[in-house]
Write a protein that holds these residues in place. Structure first.
Motif, PDB file in Angstrom:
ATOM      1  N   ALA A 217      46.877  41.451  40.537  1.00 15.98           N
ATOM      2  CA  ALA A 217      46.762  42.140  39.179  1.00 15.98           C
ATOM      3  C   ALA A 217      46.100  43.502  40.387  1.00 15.98           C
ATOM      4  O   ALA A 217      46.651  44.561  39.739  1.00 15.98           O
ATOM      5  N   LEU A 218      46.251  43.500  41.935  1.00 16.41           N
ATOM      6  CA  LEU A 218      45.833  44.565  42.020  1.00 16.41           C
ATOM      7  C   LEU A 218      47.127  44.894  43.340  1.00 16.41           C
ATOM      8  O   LEU A 218      46.717  46.038  43.722  1.00 16.41           O
ATOM      9  N   ALA A 219      48.162  43.990  43.213  1.00 18.01           N
ATOM     10  CA  ALA A 219      48.644  44.150  44.782  1.00 18.01           C
ATOM     11  C   ALA A 219      49.768  45.332  44.396  1.00 18.01           C
ATOM     12  O   ALA A 219      50.211  45.639  45.219  1.00 18.01           O
ATOM     13  N   SER A 220      50.367  45.934  43.075  1.00 16.34           N
ATOM     14  CA  SER A 220      51.281  46.356  42.873  1.00 16.34           C
ATOM     15  C   SER A 220      50.767  47.715  41.889  1.00 16.34           C
ATOM     16  O   SER A 220      50.869  49.213  41.906  1.00 16.34           O
ATOM     17  N   ASN A 221      48.776  47.958  41.454  1.00 18.44           N
ATOM     18  CA  ASN A 221      47.957  48.607  40.910  1.00 18.44           C
ATOM     19  C   ASN A 221      46.834  48.657  41.214  1.00 18.44           C
ATOM     20  O   ASN A 221      45.975  47.810  40.820  1.00 18.44           O
ATOM     21  N   PHE A 222      46.940  49.184  42.807  1.00 20.49           N
ATOM     22  CA  PHE A 222      44.909  49.274  43.126  1.00 20.49           C
ATOM     23  C   PHE A 222      44.000  49.949  41.769  1.00 20.49           C
ATOM     24  O   PHE A 222      43.653  51.540  42.876  1.00 20.49           O
ATOM     25  N   ASP A 223      44.111  49.731  41.118  1.00 14.99           N
ATOM     26  CA  ASP A 223      42.952  50.364  39.724  1.00 14.99           C
ATOM     27  C   ASP A 223      42.018  49.569  38.954  1.00 14.99           C
ATOM     28  O   ASP A 223      42.682  48.515  38.717  1.00 14.99           O
ATOM     29  N   SER A 225      42.116  49.914  35.404  1.00 15.96           N
ATOM     30  CA  SER A 225      42.961  49.320  34.411  1.00 15.96           C
ATOM     31  C   SER A 225      43.734  47.866  34.723  1.00 15.96           C
ATOM     32  O   SER A 225      44.470  48.369  34.271  1.00 15.96           O
ATOM     33  N   ALA A 226      44.113  47.583  36.522  1.00 14.48           N
ATOM     34  CA  ALA A 226      44.903  46.329  36.722  1.00 14.48           C
ATOM     35  C   ALA A 226      44.236  45.493  36.121  1.00 14.48           C
ATOM     36  O   ALA A 226      44.551  44.033  35.592  1.00 14.48           O
ATOM     37  N   ARG A 248      30.686  32.777  34.515  1.00 14.79           N
ATOM     38  CA  ARG A 248      30.201  33.009  36.233  1.00 14.79           C
ATOM     39  C   ARG A 248      32.099  33.868  36.395  1.00 14.79           C
ATOM     40  O   ARG A 248      32.203  34.518  36.467  1.00 14.79           O
ATOM     41  N   ALA A 249      32.936  33.267  35.242  1.00 18.04           N
ATOM     42  CA  ALA A 249      34.643  33.626  35.454  1.00 18.04           C
ATOM     43  C   ALA A 249      34.566  35.017  34.712  1.00 18.04           C
ATOM     44  O   ALA A 249      35.435  35.815  35.066  1.00 18.04           O
ATOM     45  N   ASN A 250      33.491  35.624  33.492  1.00 21.60           N
ATOM     46  CA  ASN A 250      34.028  36.686  33.393  1.00 21.60           C
ATOM     47  C   ASN A 250      32.767  37.993  33.876  1.00 21.60           C
ATOM     48  O   ASN A 250      33.727  39.363  34.280  1.00 21.60           O
ATOM     49  N   LEU A 251      31.965  37.096  35.038  1.00 28.16           N
ATOM     50  CA  LEU A 251      31.099  38.131  35.235  1.00 28.16           C
ATOM     51  C   LEU A 251      32.314  38.778  37.087  1.00 28.16           C
ATOM     52  O   LEU A 251      32.287  39.457  37.204  1.00 28.16           O
ATOM     53  N   ILE A 252      33.208  37.310  37.445  1.00 29.00           N
ATOM     54  CA  ILE A 252      34.445  37.688  38.349  1.00 29.00           C
ATOM     55  C   ILE A 252      35.400  38.983  38.468  1.00 29.00           C
ATOM     56  O   ILE A 252      35.572  39.553  38.903  1.00 29.00           O
ATOM     57  N   VAL A 253      35.106  38.738  36.547  1.00 33.72           N
ATOM     58  CA  VAL A 253      35.926  40.261  36.974  1.00 33.72           C
ATOM     59  C   VAL A 253      35.164  41.402  36.522  1.00 33.72           C
ATOM     60  O   VAL A 253      36.009  42.628  37.014  1.00 33.72           O
ATOM     61  N   VAL A 254      34.670  41.464  35.843  1.00 27.53           N
ATOM     62  CA  VAL A 254      33.762  42.378  35.439  1.00 27.53           C
ATOM     63  C   VAL A 254      32.580  43.276  37.180  1.00 27.53           C
ATOM     64  O   VAL A 254      33.194  44.181  37.330  1.00 27.53           O
ATOM     65  N   ARG A 258      34.068  46.550  38.734  1.00 35.23           N
ATOM     66  CA  ARG A 258      33.339  47.536  39.892  1.00 35.23           C
ATOM     67  C   ARG A 258      33.396  47.740  41.127  1.00 35.23           C
ATOM     68  O   ARG A 258      33.136  48.827  41.661  1.00 35.23           O
ATOM     69  N   ALA A 259      34.147  46.996  41.623  1.00 34.92           N
ATOM     70  CA  ALA A 259      34.645  47.105  43.366  1.00 34.92           C
ATOM     71  C   ALA A 259      35.377  48.066  42.855  1.00 34.92           C
ATOM     72  O   ALA A 259      35.861  49.143  44.275  1.00 34.92           O
ATOM     73  N   VAL A 260      36.634  47.853  42.671  1.00 36.64           N
ATOM     74  CA  VAL A 260      37.830  48.405  42.634  1.00 36.64           C
ATOM     75  C   VAL A 260      37.557  49.740  42.329  1.00 36.64           C
ATOM     76  O   VAL A 260      38.128  50.886  42.979  1.00 36.64           O
ATOM     77  N   ALA A 261      36.545  50.320  41.370  1.00 35.09           N
ATOM     78  CA  ALA A 261      36.614  52.339  41.278  1.00 35.09           C
ATOM     79  C   ALA A 261      35.190  52.207  41.893  1.00 35.09           C
ATOM     80  O   ALA A 261      35.563  54.076  42.519  1.00 35.09           O
ATOM     81  N   ARG A 262      34.696  51.692  42.624  1.00 41.01           N
ATOM     82  CA  ARG A 262      34.043  51.974  43.987  1.00 41.01           C
ATOM     83  C   ARG A 262      34.622  52.179  45.246  1.00 41.01           C
ATOM     84  O   ARG A 262      34.600  53.319  45.780  1.00 41.01           O
TER      85      ARG A 262
END
Length: 265
Positions: A217-223, A225-226, A248-254, A258-262
């Motif tokens: 998901a982040l490979a072409s869009n490190f944001d 929104s990906a 936990r599956a849901n928490l991984i995405v959450v 947050r990590a990418v936003a930071r």
């Protein structure tokens, strides 16, 4: 407790000799080994204290290469000025481990050697494509973490340092257990010359792992929104008293969001 012979090694070479005695165990910060001994889950014949070996201490930043001695405490990782400038994500991760006592006693080498499935450092080193340096060889992080509480270390092998290239962007976010501060789910994302890597701790049935879904998901869009509409499978995630595999599956995405936003802040 029970009878054991205590040794304080003055050098890596001395520790390598002492560890050959009986059923000896290395003692760094003792955050896991001492409680295990108290409950008789571990019963080493000898303890080899490597916590005062100077050559295992400290952080070195040379250009884009970062080297952290295995005996460096979490508090030292958290407060080292050069590391804060080169990889603030790792400093922030270390500052959120456990409590002050744990941070001032526990070491990065001890943490990754134990490879607790909910520990923070394994996710960081895996996402940063780090190299684990021992007294015998160098092991890529992708090969080092072999499962829950399992690593590629051979008997008697001593971790001396970890080394990695400073990322262009990186961040770590975790949903902590309120009592232990271990990660119920933690996600470390890193973007560098080799592309995007993302590692997850606290969630996998087999310990820390890289998430291909997040990386793609982040490979072409490190944001952040990906991650719109992104899901990760739960079939290889753990269910315990703290959270189900689906949660936990849901928490991984959450946490990844947050990590990418930071990282981009």
């Amino acid at each position: 407790m029970y009878s054991t012979t205590y040794h304080r090694a003055a050098s890596i070479a001395e520790a390598a000799q002492l560890i050959k005695q009986g059923d000896a165990k290395l003692l760094a910060g003792g955050m896991t080994l001492i409680p295990a001994m108290k409950t008789r889950l571990a019963a080493p014949s000898d303890l080899v204290d490597i916590g005062r070996i100077a050559e295992l201490k400290g952080v070195t930043v040379s250009g884009s290469t970062i080297t952290i001695g295995a005996g460096t405490t979490h508090a030292e990782v958290a407060t080292d000025a050069a590391l804060k400038a080169a990889c603030p994500a790792l400093s922030r991760l270390a500052d959120r481990i456990g409590d002050p006592h744990v941070r001032h006693m526990g070491t990065i080498g001890g943490s990754i050697a134990n490879n607790d499935p909910a520990a923070d450092y394994p996710a960081a080193l895996l996402a940063l494509a780090a190299t684990i340096v021992t007294d015998q060889r160098e092991i890529p992080a992708d090969e080092f973490f072999a499962g829950q509480f399992e690593t590629a270390l051979e008997d008697g092998e001593i971790i001396t340092a970890v080394r990695f290239t400073a990322p262009d962007k990186a961040a770590y976010e975790k949903f902590p257990n309120p009592a232990s501060r271990y990660a119920i789910v933690g996600v470390f994302v890193a973007k560098g010359a080799g592309g995007v890597r993302a590692a997850v701790t606290g969630a996998g049935d087999d310990g820390v792992f890289r998430s291909s879904e997040i990386e793609s998901a982040l490979a072409s869009n490190f944001d952040a929104s990906a991650f719109d509409g992104l899901t990760v499978p739960s079939d290889s995630l753990m269910t315990d008293i703290h959270a189900s595999a689906e949660y936990r599956a849901n928490l991984i995405v959450v946490m990844a969001n947050r990590a990418v936003a930071r990282a981009n802040a």
